[in-house]
Design a protein around this motif. Structure first.
Motif, PDB file in Angstrom:
ATOM      1  N   TYR A  56       0.884  -1.223  -0.136  1.00 23.96           N
ATOM      2  CA  TYR A  56      -0.002  -0.105   0.030  1.00 23.96           C
ATOM      3  C   TYR A  56       0.852   1.307   0.021  1.00 23.96           C
ATOM      4  CZ  TYR A  56      -3.690   3.251   1.597  1.00 23.96           C
ATOM      5  OH  TYR A  56      -4.570   4.439   1.336  1.00 23.96           O
ATOM      6  N   ASN A 100     -16.219  13.562   2.298  1.00 23.29           N
ATOM      7  CA  ASN A 100     -15.109  13.184   1.366  1.00 23.29           C
ATOM      8  C   ASN A 100     -15.040  14.084  -0.120  1.00 23.29           C
ATOM      9  OD1 ASN A 100     -14.076  11.727   3.376  1.00 23.29           O
ATOM     10  ND2 ASN A 100     -14.329   9.578   2.205  1.00 23.29           N
ATOM     11  N   ASN A 101     -15.954  14.005  -0.591  1.00 23.28           N
ATOM     12  CA  ASN A 101     -16.286  14.504  -1.992  1.00 23.28           C
ATOM     13  C   ASN A 101     -16.038  16.169  -1.752  1.00 23.28           C
ATOM     14  OD1 ASN A 101     -16.518  14.399  -4.653  1.00 23.28           O
ATOM     15  ND2 ASN A 101     -18.578  15.418  -4.715  1.00 23.28           N
ATOM     16  N   GLU A 118      -5.164   7.101   6.362  1.00 25.02           N
ATOM     17  CA  GLU A 118      -6.409   7.267   5.254  1.00 25.02           C
ATOM     18  C   GLU A 118      -7.633   7.253   5.801  1.00 25.02           C
ATOM     19  OE1 GLU A 118      -5.150   8.769   2.472  1.00 25.02           O
ATOM     20  OE2 GLU A 118      -3.271   8.330   3.253  1.00 25.02           O
ATOM     21  N   ASP A 122     -18.960   5.865  -4.786  1.00 24.12           N
ATOM     22  CA  ASP A 122     -18.501   5.938  -3.677  1.00 24.12           C
ATOM     23  C   ASP A 122     -18.978   7.528  -2.943  1.00 24.12           C
ATOM     24  OD1 ASP A 122     -16.555   7.784  -4.514  1.00 24.12           O
ATOM     25  OD2 ASP A 122     -14.962   6.414  -4.063  1.00 24.12           O
ATOM     26  N   ASN A 132      -7.341   7.880  -6.479  1.00 23.18           N
ATOM     27  CA  ASN A 132      -7.273   9.085  -5.789  1.00 23.18           C
ATOM     28  C   ASN A 132      -6.447   9.953  -6.566  1.00 23.18           C
ATOM     29  OD1 ASN A 132      -7.737  10.801  -3.518  1.00 23.18           O
ATOM     30  ND2 ASN A 132      -5.510  10.456  -3.156  1.00 23.18           N
ATOM     31  N   THR A 164      -4.902  -0.066  -3.670  1.00 20.39           N
ATOM     32  CA  THR A 164      -5.452   0.781  -2.583  1.00 20.39           C
ATOM     33  C   THR A 164      -6.661  -0.475  -2.409  1.00 20.39           C
ATOM     34  OG1 THR A 164      -6.986   1.690  -3.963  1.00 20.39           O
ATOM     35  CG2 THR A 164      -4.964   2.795  -3.422  1.00 20.39           C
ATOM     36  N   SER A 165      -7.368  -0.157  -1.342  1.00 22.04           N
ATOM     37  CA  SER A 165      -8.324  -1.233  -0.861  1.00 22.04           C
ATOM     38  C   SER A 165      -9.653  -1.152  -1.625  1.00 22.04           C
ATOM     39  CB  SER A 165      -9.112  -0.781   0.851  1.00 22.04           C
ATOM     40  OG  SER A 165      -9.555   0.380   0.732  1.00 22.04           O
ATOM     41  N   ARG A 166      -9.887  -0.311  -2.121  1.00 21.26           N
ATOM     42  CA  ARG A 166     -11.339  -0.226  -2.890  1.00 21.26           C
ATOM     43  C   ARG A 166     -12.437  -0.270  -2.158  1.00 21.26           C
ATOM     44  NH1 ARG A 166     -10.507  -3.762  -7.424  1.00 21.26           N
ATOM     45  NH2 ARG A 166      -8.948  -4.731  -6.123  1.00 21.26           N
ATOM     46  N   LEU A 167     -12.161   0.265  -0.895  1.00 18.20           N
ATOM     47  CA  LEU A 167     -13.336   0.099   0.178  1.00 18.20           C
ATOM     48  C   LEU A 167     -14.274   1.269   0.171  1.00 18.20           C
ATOM     49  CD1 LEU A 167     -11.314  -1.752   3.016  1.00 18.20           C
ATOM     50  CD2 LEU A 167     -13.625  -2.569   1.978  1.00 18.20           C
ATOM     51  N   SER A 168     -13.988   2.130  -0.592  1.00 18.42           N
ATOM     52  CA  SER A 168     -14.811   3.391  -0.299  1.00 18.42           C
ATOM     53  C   SER A 168     -16.353   3.261  -0.598  1.00 18.42           C
ATOM     54  CB  SER A 168     -14.201   4.587  -1.076  1.00 18.42           C
ATOM     55  OG  SER A 168     -13.951   4.062  -2.480  1.00 18.42           O
ATOM     56  N   LEU A 196     -17.667   1.812   2.515  1.00 15.06           N
ATOM     57  CA  LEU A 196     -17.704   2.545   3.576  1.00 15.06           C
ATOM     58  C   LEU A 196     -18.946   3.631   3.491  1.00 15.06           C
ATOM     59  CD1 LEU A 196     -13.958   3.256   4.221  1.00 15.06           C
ATOM     60  CD2 LEU A 196     -15.541   2.474   5.872  1.00 15.06           C
ATOM     61  N   ARG A 234      -8.174  11.616  -9.413  1.00 15.61           N
ATOM     62  CA  ARG A 234      -9.245  12.472  -8.922  1.00 15.61           C
ATOM     63  C   ARG A 234      -8.496  14.057  -8.516  1.00 15.61           C
ATOM     64  NH1 ARG A 234     -13.853   9.614  -5.214  1.00 15.61           N
ATOM     65  NH2 ARG A 234     -13.067   7.325  -5.722  1.00 15.61           N
ATOM     66  N   ASP A 267     -19.552  10.767  -1.489  1.00 15.85           N
ATOM     67  CA  ASP A 267     -19.907  10.768   0.149  1.00 15.85           C
ATOM     68  C   ASP A 267     -19.554  12.268   0.275  1.00 15.85           C
ATOM     69  OD1 ASP A 267     -18.437   9.485   2.962  1.00 15.85           O
ATOM     70  OD2 ASP A 267     -18.443  11.378   2.775  1.00 15.85           O
TER      71      ASP A 267
HETATM   72  P1  FAD Z   1      -7.791   3.561   0.142  1.00 13.88           P
HETATM   73  O1  FAD Z   1      -6.453   4.365  -0.175  1.00 13.88           O
HETATM   74  O2  FAD Z   1      -7.781   2.179   0.055  1.00 13.88           O
HETATM   75  O3  FAD Z   1      -8.283   4.130   1.597  1.00 13.88           O
HETATM   76  C1  FAD Z   1      -8.888   3.573   2.568  1.00 13.88           C
HETATM   77  C2  FAD Z   1     -10.239   4.624   2.683  1.00 13.88           C
HETATM   78  O4  FAD Z   1      -9.677   5.595   3.390  1.00 13.88           O
HETATM   79  C3  FAD Z   1     -11.037   5.015   1.456  1.00 13.88           C
HETATM   80  O5  FAD Z   1     -11.962   4.131   1.273  1.00 13.88           O
HETATM   81  C4  FAD Z   1     -11.736   6.372   2.185  1.00 13.88           C
HETATM   82  O6  FAD Z   1     -12.920   6.194   3.068  1.00 13.88           O
HETATM   83  C5  FAD Z   1     -10.567   6.798   3.105  1.00 13.88           C
HETATM   84  N1  FAD Z   1      -9.775   7.791   2.296  1.00 13.88           N
HETATM   85  C6  FAD Z   1      -8.751   7.524   1.314  1.00 13.88           C
HETATM   86  N2  FAD Z   1      -8.254   8.746   0.877  1.00 13.88           N
HETATM   87  C7  FAD Z   1      -8.983   9.837   1.343  1.00 13.88           C
HETATM   88  C8  FAD Z   1      -9.366  11.191   1.100  1.00 13.88           C
HETATM   89  N3  FAD Z   1      -8.133  11.941   0.472  1.00 13.88           N
HETATM   90  N4  FAD Z   1     -10.034  11.870   1.699  1.00 13.88           N
HETATM   91  C9  FAD Z   1     -11.137  11.252   2.517  1.00 13.88           C
HETATM   92  N5  FAD Z   1     -11.031   9.713   2.653  1.00 13.88           N
HETATM   93  C10 FAD Z   1     -10.044   9.235   2.217  1.00 13.88           C
HETATM   94  N6  FAD Z   1     -13.622   9.681  -1.373  1.00 13.88           N
HETATM   95  C11 FAD Z   1     -14.934   9.035  -0.982  1.00 13.88           C
HETATM   96  O7  FAD Z   1     -15.075   8.193  -0.333  1.00 13.88           O
HETATM   97  N7  FAD Z   1     -16.023   9.692  -1.630  1.00 13.88           N
HETATM   98  C12 FAD Z   1     -16.139  10.700  -2.551  1.00 13.88           C
HETATM   99  O8  FAD Z   1     -16.984  11.195  -2.926  1.00 13.88           O
HETATM  100  C13 FAD Z   1     -14.816  11.388  -2.804  1.00 13.88           C
HETATM  101  N8  FAD Z   1     -14.675  12.351  -3.774  1.00 13.88           N
HETATM  102  C14 FAD Z   1     -13.449  12.762  -3.751  1.00 13.88           C
HETATM  103  C15 FAD Z   1     -13.121  13.839  -4.711  1.00 13.88           C
HETATM  104  C16 FAD Z   1     -11.730  14.512  -4.989  1.00 13.88           C
HETATM  105  C17 FAD Z   1     -11.736  15.774  -6.116  1.00 13.88           C
HETATM  106  C18 FAD Z   1     -10.842  13.803  -4.461  1.00 13.88           C
HETATM  107  C19 FAD Z   1      -9.304  14.429  -4.767  1.00 13.88           C
HETATM  108  C20 FAD Z   1     -10.923  12.800  -3.549  1.00 13.88           C
HETATM  109  C21 FAD Z   1     -12.013  12.404  -3.277  1.00 13.88           C
HETATM  110  N9  FAD Z   1     -12.499  11.189  -2.372  1.00 13.88           N
HETATM  111  C22 FAD Z   1     -13.619  10.788  -2.382  1.00 13.88           C
HETATM  112  C23 FAD Z   1     -11.102  10.603  -1.426  1.00 13.88           C
HETATM  113  C24 FAD Z   1     -10.572   9.318  -2.221  1.00 13.88           C
HETATM  114  O9  FAD Z   1     -10.171   9.662  -3.655  1.00 13.88           O
HETATM  115  C25 FAD Z   1     -11.162   8.091  -2.203  1.00 13.88           C
HETATM  116  O10 FAD Z   1     -11.574   7.869  -1.054  1.00 13.88           O
HETATM  117  C26 FAD Z   1     -10.250   7.050  -2.496  1.00 13.88           C
HETATM  118  O11 FAD Z   1      -9.918   6.934  -3.899  1.00 13.88           O
HETATM  119  C27 FAD Z   1     -11.248   5.738  -2.233  1.00 13.88           C
HETATM  120  O12 FAD Z   1     -10.415   4.671  -2.788  1.00 13.88           O
HETATM  121  P2  FAD Z   1     -10.016   3.315  -1.763  1.00 13.88           P
HETATM  122  O13 FAD Z   1     -11.027   3.012  -1.131  1.00 13.88           O
HETATM  123  O14 FAD Z   1      -9.291   2.311  -2.702  1.00 13.88           O
HETATM  124  O15 FAD Z   1      -9.024   4.333  -0.860  1.00 13.88           O
END
Ligand code: FAD
Length: 467
Positions: free
Chosen positions: A221, A374-375, A271, A369, A338, A233-237, A240, A341, A371
């Motif tokens: 990671y 987070n968004n 994260e 996802d 991410n 990454t986890s793709r858990l968003s 969650l 994004r 949210d």
């Molecule tokens: P992992 O890297 O595996 O992280 C685990 C968990 O940690 C995620 O599932 C998430 O819940 C949390 N997390 C990780 N990075 C962030 C971050 N930067 N901010 C807040 N929480 C985080 N995330 C959303 O869940 N919903 C959204 O609508 C959203 N919109 C975004 C918009 C923009 C412009 C940007 C830059 C980021 C946004 N994110 C959002 C944050 C992040 O991009 C995603 O959470 C992440 O890509 C989810 O993939 P993952 O579960 O594999 O992440």
């Protein structure tokens, strides 16, 4: 006696404190989900999220049925429906898990008061966060606006996060039918969501499988998390976002069952910390869903939106490969890496100079996802108006970002197959090779914006807003 357990973004049976409390108090729980878009204020669930929700509810209904119960599905005003059900079932209580979006807080407070006025016991619980926003404050007693000290403070007491509670083995039968899933959440038509399900499986069971599969490789990671060409990454968003799994469960599993090395473990928990921080900010600064969190861009000259340019960004037709790959990944799968994004957000808010809400709204409708916490913070951070904001003058260069984070071009080639034959050396800026680009189908010959001059124009506008 019956207690209604009102499910919302907690679509799971394990570690569901409202359900657990109803059982512990000796009630027969009746689970109900109410589709109530009006109760969500200006941000009702977007189309992609509703497609996910439909599947998640179907999974949950099956899990409830396998335990002998029934998940009631309803649609309309939450309070009216809860009152009606409580009357029909002669219920003594209504329990739910808290949400933190400003419009929902307001609605839930009114619901709580009205139900109590009816003589019902109305109680809410924390299912979604390691620490709720009002339980953490600075030494001066206010909310945090910077992540690092916030996280230091939360981390200090992580050991006190209560362990997750178990799912009930049995649920009581129901005498009500409720409405059908097709009735409240019809299948998308045409079926634009089909491709999503090659990438995701909604539901509580799938959320846990996803977590376990991720834990197998979690040591990659820290190194791999910025690489959109890998799946590090986890793709858990989305799981969650819909509460199919809780951060408490993830934290617990990470401690108990995961072979992760310490660095990977800490990085991943951090994260989850960003998610917590987003909720902290959303709760303490509720207007931030629609207005700048800081005044750093006060008086800034946002460009007037050109619909064709905005549409080119939305559809992945900007001629800038890493941006197009991201926007197409989003359209096809309902998610985006991410790192990408951040790159597409920088192009929209800085090179095109469009207000971040244009991007936030598109993401809201297309992300599975989505949210609100987070968004909002993701967009505000990218635009330079958020807490801990990347200063406005840090403008991502999508060419060098692509070269660094997609070093073999595999991500771009996957989502922009027209560029299959473009040599890697030029892949991230194909417009410099007009002959090769002419053989790349109808991929745009020129980038939507000149990266250098728009960058300079953005910096000049920023400077002017400061003076
Ligand atoms: P992992 O890297 O595996 O992280 C685990 C968990 O940690 C995620 O599932 C998430 O819940 C949390 N997390 C990780 N990075 C962030 C971050 N930067 N901010 C807040 N929480 C985080 N995330 C959303 O869940 N919903 C959204 O609508 C959203 N919109 C975004 C918009 C923009 C412009 C940007 C830059 C980021 C946004 N994110 C959002 C944050 C992040 O991009 C995603 O959470 C992440 O890509 C989810 O993939 P993952 O579960 O594999 O992440």
């Amino acid at each position: 006696e019956t207690a209604l357990v009102w499910l919302r973004r907690d679509l799971r049976l394990a570690d569901n404190p409202a359900l657990r409390a109803a059982l512990d108090a000796g009630f027969a729980p009746q689970l109900v989900y109410i589709d109530d878009p009006e109760g969500e204020g200006g941000w009702p669930l977007g189309a992609a999220s509703r497609a996910w929700l439909r599947r998640s509810l179907a999974e949950l209904a099956e899990a409830v049925a396998s335990r002998g119960g029934r998940l009631l599905l309803e649609q309309g005003d939450s309070l009216t429906i809860l009152r009606g059900l409580a009357g029909e079932l002669e219920a003594g209580a209504v329990y739910w898990n808290r949400r933190y979006e400003p419009a929902v807080i307001e609605r839930d407070q009114a619901v709580k008061q009205a139900l109590r006025g009816d003589g019902l016991e109305a109680r809410s619980f924390n299912a979604a966060l390691l620490r709720e926003p009002w339980t953490i404050s600075t030494q001066q007693g206010g909310p945090y606006k910077v992540f690092t000290p916030y996280w230091r403070r939360v981390q200090a007491d992580l050991d006190e996060v209560s362990p997750p509670c178990a799912a009930p083995r049995e649920l009581p039968p129901s005498k009500l039918e409720g409405r059908s899933l097709d009735d409240i959440l019809p299948l998308p038509s045409p079926r634009w969501d089909r491709g999503f399900w090659e990438h995701h499986r909604p539901g509580e069971a799938a959320a846990h499988s996803r977590m376990e599969a991720f834990f197998e490789d979690i040591d990659d990671y820290p190194e791999g998390r910025d690489r959109p060409d890998l799946t590090a990454t986890s793709r858990l968003s989305p799981h969650l976002a819909f509460g199919e799994i809780s951060p408490r469960q993830i934290l617990h599993a990470l401690r108990e069952d995961s072979p992760a090395n310490e660095e990977a473990r800490q990085h991943f928990i951090r994260e989850l910390g960003w998610r917590e921080f987003s909720y902290h900010l959303l709760f303490h600064f509720p207007e931030c869903t629609d207005a700048d969190l800081t005044s750093s861009l006060k008086g800034f000259d946002w460009a007037e939106v050109d619909e064709d340019s905005l549409e080119a960004w939305r559809r992945g037709r900007t001629g800038i490969p890493i941006v197009d790959a991201g926007m197409r990944e989003l359209w096809a799968t309902g998610t985006m890496h991410n790192r990408v994004r951040m790159i597409v957000a920088s192009l929209l808010t800085k090179n095109l100079r469009y207000h971040w809400l244009h991007g936030a709204r598109w993401f809201w409708n297309t992300l599975v996802d989505a949210d609100l916490a987070n968004n909002t913070q993701g967009w505000q951070w990218s635009a330079g108006t958020g807490a801990d904001a990347a200063p406005y003058f840090r403008i991502f260069n999508p060419v060098s970002q692509g070269e660094r984070h997609d070093p073999d071009g595999a991500y771009v080639k996957r989502w922009v197959p027209e560029l299959q034959a473009m040599p890697l050396r030029h892949l991230q800026q194909p417009w410099t090779q007009p002959d090769a680009l002419a053989r790349c189908g109808d991929y745009p010959a020129e980038p939507l914006v000149d990266l250098k001059s728009t960058r300079e124009a953005a910096l000049a506008a920023y400077k002017a807003s400061r003076s």
